[in-house]
Design a protein around this motif. Structure first.
Motif, PDB file in Angstrom:
ATOM      1  N   SER A 102       0.860  -1.063   0.312  1.00  0.00           N
ATOM      2  CA  SER A 102      -0.095   0.066   0.465  1.00  0.00           C
ATOM      3  C   SER A 102       0.863   1.703  -0.285  1.00  0.00           C
ATOM      4  CB  SER A 102      -1.039   0.158   1.157  1.00  0.00           C
ATOM      5  OG  SER A 102      -1.706  -1.113   0.891  1.00  0.00           O
ATOM      6  N   ALA A 103       1.728   1.831   0.585  1.00  0.00           N
ATOM      7  CA  ALA A 103       2.799   2.521   0.856  1.00  0.00           C
ATOM      8  C   ALA A 103       3.458   2.660   0.033  1.00  0.00           C
ATOM      9  CB  ALA A 103       3.936   2.128   1.939  1.00  0.00           C
ATOM     10  N   ALA A 104       3.761   1.203  -1.135  1.00  0.00           N
ATOM     11  CA  ALA A 104       4.794   2.016  -2.120  1.00  0.00           C
ATOM     12  C   ALA A 104       4.099   2.274  -3.421  1.00  0.00           C
ATOM     13  CB  ALA A 104       5.230   0.105  -2.586  1.00  0.00           C
ATOM     14  N   TYR A 105       2.518   2.056  -3.526  1.00  0.00           N
ATOM     15  CA  TYR A 105       1.428   2.122  -4.520  1.00  0.00           C
ATOM     16  C   TYR A 105       1.545   3.551  -4.395  1.00  0.00           C
ATOM     17  CZ  TYR A 105      -2.882   2.494  -6.646  1.00  0.00           C
ATOM     18  OH  TYR A 105      -3.976   2.931  -7.848  1.00  0.00           O
ATOM     19  N   ALA A 106       0.892   4.032  -3.041  1.00  0.00           N
ATOM     20  CA  ALA A 106       0.827   5.485  -2.821  1.00  0.00           C
ATOM     21  C   ALA A 106       2.208   6.385  -3.081  1.00  0.00           C
ATOM     22  CB  ALA A 106       0.429   5.852  -0.939  1.00  0.00           C
ATOM     23  N   LEU A 107       2.693   6.171  -2.534  1.00  0.00           N
ATOM     24  CA  LEU A 107       4.760   6.447  -3.718  1.00  0.00           C
ATOM     25  C   LEU A 107       4.277   6.328  -4.920  1.00  0.00           C
ATOM     26  CD1 LEU A 107       6.667   6.079  -0.247  1.00  0.00           C
ATOM     27  CD2 LEU A 107       5.161   7.931  -0.525  1.00  0.00           C
ATOM     28  N   SER A 108       4.374   6.115  -5.247  1.00  0.00           N
ATOM     29  CA  SER A 108       4.380   5.422  -7.340  1.00  0.00           C
ATOM     30  C   SER A 108       3.652   6.087  -7.854  1.00  0.00           C
ATOM     31  CB  SER A 108       4.791   3.783  -6.911  1.00  0.00           C
ATOM     32  OG  SER A 108       5.174   3.209  -8.701  1.00  0.00           O
ATOM     33  N   LYS A 109       2.350   5.995  -7.702  1.00  0.00           N
ATOM     34  CA  LYS A 109       1.096   5.954  -8.366  1.00  0.00           C
ATOM     35  C   LYS A 109       0.036   7.102  -7.937  1.00  0.00           C
ATOM     36  CE  LYS A 109       2.378   2.980 -11.252  1.00  0.00           C
ATOM     37  NZ  LYS A 109       3.378   3.608 -12.420  1.00  0.00           N
ATOM     38  N   LEU A 110      -0.141   7.150  -6.967  1.00  0.00           N
ATOM     39  CA  LEU A 110      -1.409   8.380  -6.300  1.00  0.00           C
ATOM     40  C   LEU A 110      -0.184   9.844  -5.833  1.00  0.00           C
ATOM     41  CD1 LEU A 110      -3.121   6.287  -3.871  1.00  0.00           C
ATOM     42  CD2 LEU A 110      -2.982   6.307  -5.979  1.00  0.00           C
ATOM     43  N   ARG A 111       1.240   9.387  -5.462  1.00  0.00           N
ATOM     44  CA  ARG A 111       2.245  10.533  -5.918  1.00  0.00           C
ATOM     45  C   ARG A 111       1.566  11.483  -4.596  1.00  0.00           C
ATOM     46  NH1 ARG A 111       3.772  11.403 -11.498  1.00  0.00           N
ATOM     47  NH2 ARG A 111       4.948   9.664 -12.043  1.00  0.00           N
ATOM     48  N   PRO A 112       1.230  11.417  -3.107  1.00  0.00           N
ATOM     49  CA  PRO A 112       1.322  11.908  -2.454  1.00  0.00           C
ATOM     50  C   PRO A 112       1.241  13.462  -1.800  1.00  0.00           C
ATOM     51  CG  PRO A 112       1.450  10.919  -1.266  1.00  0.00           C
ATOM     52  CD  PRO A 112       1.955  10.195  -2.911  1.00  0.00           C
ATOM     53  N   MET A 113       1.241  14.871  -1.592  1.00  0.00           N
ATOM     54  CA  MET A 113       1.758  16.046  -1.149  1.00  0.00           C
ATOM     55  C   MET A 113       3.353  15.350   0.518  1.00  0.00           C
ATOM     56  SD  MET A 113       1.054  19.442   0.540  1.00  0.00           S
ATOM     57  CE  MET A 113      -0.379  19.572  -0.816  1.00  0.00           C
ATOM     58  N   PHE A 114       4.366  15.415  -0.235  1.00  0.00           N
ATOM     59  CA  PHE A 114       5.939  15.498   0.123  1.00  0.00           C
ATOM     60  C   PHE A 114       6.006  13.607   0.579  1.00  0.00           C
ATOM     61  CE2 PHE A 114       2.963  19.253   3.426  1.00  0.00           C
ATOM     62  CZ  PHE A 114       4.363  20.030   2.633  1.00  0.00           C
ATOM     63  N   GLY A 115       5.761  13.272  -0.510  1.00  0.00           N
ATOM     64  CA  GLY A 115       5.919  12.009  -0.844  1.00  0.00           C
ATOM     65  C   GLY A 115       7.222  11.365  -0.897  1.00  0.00           C
ATOM     66  N   LYS A 116       8.224  12.431  -1.570  1.00  0.00           N
ATOM     67  CA  LYS A 116       9.711  12.240  -1.879  1.00  0.00           C
ATOM     68  C   LYS A 116      10.046  12.428  -0.988  1.00  0.00           C
ATOM     69  CE  LYS A 116      10.492  13.879  -6.507  1.00  0.00           C
ATOM     70  NZ  LYS A 116      11.421  15.036  -7.767  1.00  0.00           N
ATOM     71  N   LEU A 117       9.717  12.909   0.462  1.00  0.00           N
ATOM     72  CA  LEU A 117      10.459  13.097   1.862  1.00  0.00           C
ATOM     73  C   LEU A 117      10.433  12.094   2.551  1.00  0.00           C
ATOM     74  CD1 LEU A 117      11.831  15.284   3.585  1.00  0.00           C
ATOM     75  CD2 LEU A 117       9.144  16.434   4.437  1.00  0.00           C
ATOM     76  N   VAL A 118       8.594  11.644   2.124  1.00  0.00           N
ATOM     77  CA  VAL A 118       8.687  10.520   3.276  1.00  0.00           C
ATOM     78  C   VAL A 118       9.207   9.228   2.609  1.00  0.00           C
ATOM     79  CG1 VAL A 118       6.410   8.834   3.635  1.00  0.00           C
ATOM     80  CG2 VAL A 118       5.550  11.069   3.709  1.00  0.00           C
ATOM     81  N   LEU A 119       9.343   9.145   0.928  1.00  0.00           N
ATOM     82  CA  LEU A 119      10.040   8.091   0.779  1.00  0.00           C
ATOM     83  C   LEU A 119      11.679   8.436   1.725  1.00  0.00           C
ATOM     84  CD1 LEU A 119      10.258   4.728  -1.102  1.00  0.00           C
ATOM     85  CD2 LEU A 119      11.414   6.731  -2.423  1.00  0.00           C
ATOM     86  N   GLY A 120      12.219   9.882   1.421  1.00  0.00           N
ATOM     87  CA  GLY A 120      13.915   9.562   2.310  1.00  0.00           C
ATOM     88  C   GLY A 120      13.998   9.375   3.148  1.00  0.00           C
ATOM     89  N   ALA A 121      12.291   9.940   4.209  1.00  0.00           N
ATOM     90  CA  ALA A 121      13.075   9.646   5.530  1.00  0.00           C
ATOM     91  C   ALA A 121      12.594   7.822   5.993  1.00  0.00           C
ATOM     92  CB  ALA A 121      11.537   9.846   6.241  1.00  0.00           C
ATOM     93  N   MET A 122      11.786   7.327   4.928  1.00  0.00           N
ATOM     94  CA  MET A 122      11.737   5.696   5.310  1.00  0.00           C
ATOM     95  C   MET A 122      13.723   5.254   5.054  1.00  0.00           C
ATOM     96  SD  MET A 122       8.868   4.312   3.507  1.00  0.00           S
ATOM     97  CE  MET A 122       6.338   4.584   4.135  1.00  0.00           C
ATOM     98  N   LEU A 123      13.713   5.473   3.912  1.00  0.00           N
ATOM     99  CA  LEU A 123      15.232   5.000   3.141  1.00  0.00           C
ATOM    100  C   LEU A 123      16.051   5.028   4.571  1.00  0.00           C
ATOM    101  CD1 LEU A 123      15.225   5.553  -0.720  1.00  0.00           C
ATOM    102  CD2 LEU A 123      14.465   3.377   1.171  1.00  0.00           C
ATOM    103  N   ALA A 124      16.536   6.679   5.339  1.00  0.00           N
ATOM    104  CA  ALA A 124      16.952   7.170   6.171  1.00  0.00           C
ATOM    105  C   ALA A 124      17.238   5.873   7.026  1.00  0.00           C
ATOM    106  CB  ALA A 124      16.807   8.535   6.254  1.00  0.00           C
ATOM    107  N   THR A 125      15.772   5.159   7.174  1.00  0.00           N
ATOM    108  CA  THR A 125      15.704   4.872   8.667  1.00  0.00           C
ATOM    109  C   THR A 125      16.812   3.056   8.197  1.00  0.00           C
ATOM    110  OG1 THR A 125      13.820   2.797   7.998  1.00  0.00           O
ATOM    111  CG2 THR A 125      13.704   4.954   8.833  1.00  0.00           C
ATOM    112  N   LEU A 126      17.448   3.070   7.384  1.00  0.00           N
ATOM    113  CA  LEU A 126      18.043   1.899   6.434  1.00  0.00           C
ATOM    114  C   LEU A 126      19.920   1.831   6.898  1.00  0.00           C
ATOM    115  CD1 LEU A 126      16.876   0.730   3.090  1.00  0.00           C
ATOM    116  CD2 LEU A 126      15.423  -0.444   5.252  1.00  0.00           C
TER     117      LEU A 126
END
Length: 289
Positions: A102-126
Motif C-alpha cells: 500500500s505504501a509503495a503504491y501510494a508513493l509511486s502512483k498516487l503521488r501524495p504531497m511530500f511523497g519524496k520526503l516520506v520515501l527519503g525518511a523511510m530510506l534514511a532508516t536503513l
C-alpha cells in the motif's frame, strides 16, 4: 572497451587455458566456501560427541546414525518451536504485504504531497544500525502508543515491526514505477477506483517483486534471534532459533547440531525452490524503455 586481457589473447590456446583455469578455480573456491559450512553441520550431527571433540577433526562420521535427528526433535520440542515460527513468519508476511504494498503504491502512483520526503525518511532508516533501534522498539512494544497495550509475549510484537520495512517499500516502488501510466489511466477512465486498480491491475503484473518481498520477509523472521529473544521470553511462545539456544546447554553437541540442521531446512528449501524468482524480482523494474 579496454580490458586487462585483450580478446585476441583470450582466443589463443594459452589464453583459453588460463581463462578456464581461473574460472574453474574461482567457481569451485567460492562454492566450497559457501557449501562447506552446510556439509560440516549435516555431518557433525551424525558424529558422536567424542568424534566432535577429536583433534584434528574428522571429515566423515564413522557411523551414519540418523536417529539423532529424531532425538533432537523430541528433546528440544522442535515441533512446538516450528509451529510458533510458522505463525510468526506467516503473520509477518501478511502484514508486510498489506502495509508495504500500500505504501509503495501510494508513493509511486498516487503521488501524495511530500511523497519524496516520506520515501527519503523511510530510506534514511536503513542507515541506522538495527541494534540502535532495539531499545526504542522494545519500549513501543511494551507500551503501544495511543492504545497503551502490552505486546510482549504476543505475535503482534513480531508482526508489527516486521511490516515497517523501508527496503521492501523501496523495492516495490521501483517496480511499480515501471508499470506504464497509460495502463492505469485507461482503468481510471473506465471508472476504477485506486483500490480497484491496485487489486486488479498492479498486483497481477507485480508477482515477481511480490514473490521476492514475500520470501525475504519470511526468511528474515525465521532466522531472527535477538528481537524474539527480547519480546517472547515464555518458553511455549519462543521461535525456533531462541528455543534451541535456550535448551542448548543441557543437550549433547551432536543433538544440538541436528536441531540446527532441522531449523535450517525450511529456509534452504525455500531458496532452492524460488531462487529464480528472487533474482528475477530483484532485477525487475531496474531498466526502463
Amino acid at each position: 572497451m579496454r580490458t586487462l586481457v585483450s580478446p585476441l589473447a583470450l582466443r589463443s590456446p594459452r589464453g583459453r587455458v588460463i581463462y578456464w583455469t581461473i574460472l574453474i578455480v574461482t567457481v569451485v573456491g567460492f562454492t566450497g566456501a559457501f557449501v562447506f559450512p552446510l556439509y560440516w553441520m549435516v555431518t557433525g550431527a551424525l558424529k558422536s560427541p567424542d568424534e566432535l571433540a577429536q583433534i584434528p577433526p574428522s571429515f566423515f562420521p564413522k557411523h551414519f546414525d540418523f536417529k539423532v535427528y529424531a532425538e533432537a526433535w523430541d528433546q528440544l520440542q522442535l515441533g512446538v518451536f516450528l509451529k510458533n515460527t510458522v505463525l510468526y513468519a506467516g503473520g509477518a508476511w501478511l502484514f508486510t504485504l498489506a502495509v508495504d504494498v500500500s505504501a509503495a503504491y501510494a508513493l509511486s502512483k498516487l503521488r501524495p504531497m511530500f511523497g519524496k520526503l516520506v520515501l527519503g525518511a523511510m530510506l534514511a532508516t536503513l542507515m541506522i544500525p538495527p541494534m540502535v533501534l532495539l531499545l526504542p522498539t522494545y519500549l513501543v512494544a511494551k507500551d503501544l502508543p495511543i492504545f497503551h497495550a502490552d505486546l510482549l509475549n504476543t505475535p503482534w510484537a513480531i508482526w508489527l515491526p516486521a511490516a515497517a520495512n523501508g527496503f521492501f517499500v523501496f523495492l516495490l516502488k521501483r517496480f511499480f514505477d515501471s508499470i506504464p501510466r497509460e495502463l492505469l489511466e485507461a482503468a481510471e477512465i473506465d471508472g476504477a477506483s485506486p483500490a480497484r486498480i491496485l487489486w486488479s491491475i498492479v498486483l497481477p503484473v507485480s508477482r515477481p517483486i511480490i514473490g521476492v518481498v514475500s520470501i525475504l520477509s519470511v526468511v528474515t523472521v525465521w532466522k531472527d534471534f535477538v528481537w524474539p529473544l527480547l519480546v517472547l521470553p515464555e518458553t511455549d511462545k519462543m521461535s525456533i532459533s531462541v528455543g534451541i539456544a535456550s535448551l542448548s546447554a543441557q543437550m549433547p553437541q551432536n543433538v544440538l547440531i541436528a536441531s540446527l540442521v532441522i531449523a535450517s531446512l525450511p529456509t534452504i528449501l525455500v531458496f532452492f525452490i524460488f531462487q529464480r524468482s528472487i533474482m528475477a524480482g530483484l532485477t525487475a523494474g531496474s531498466l526502463k524503455g
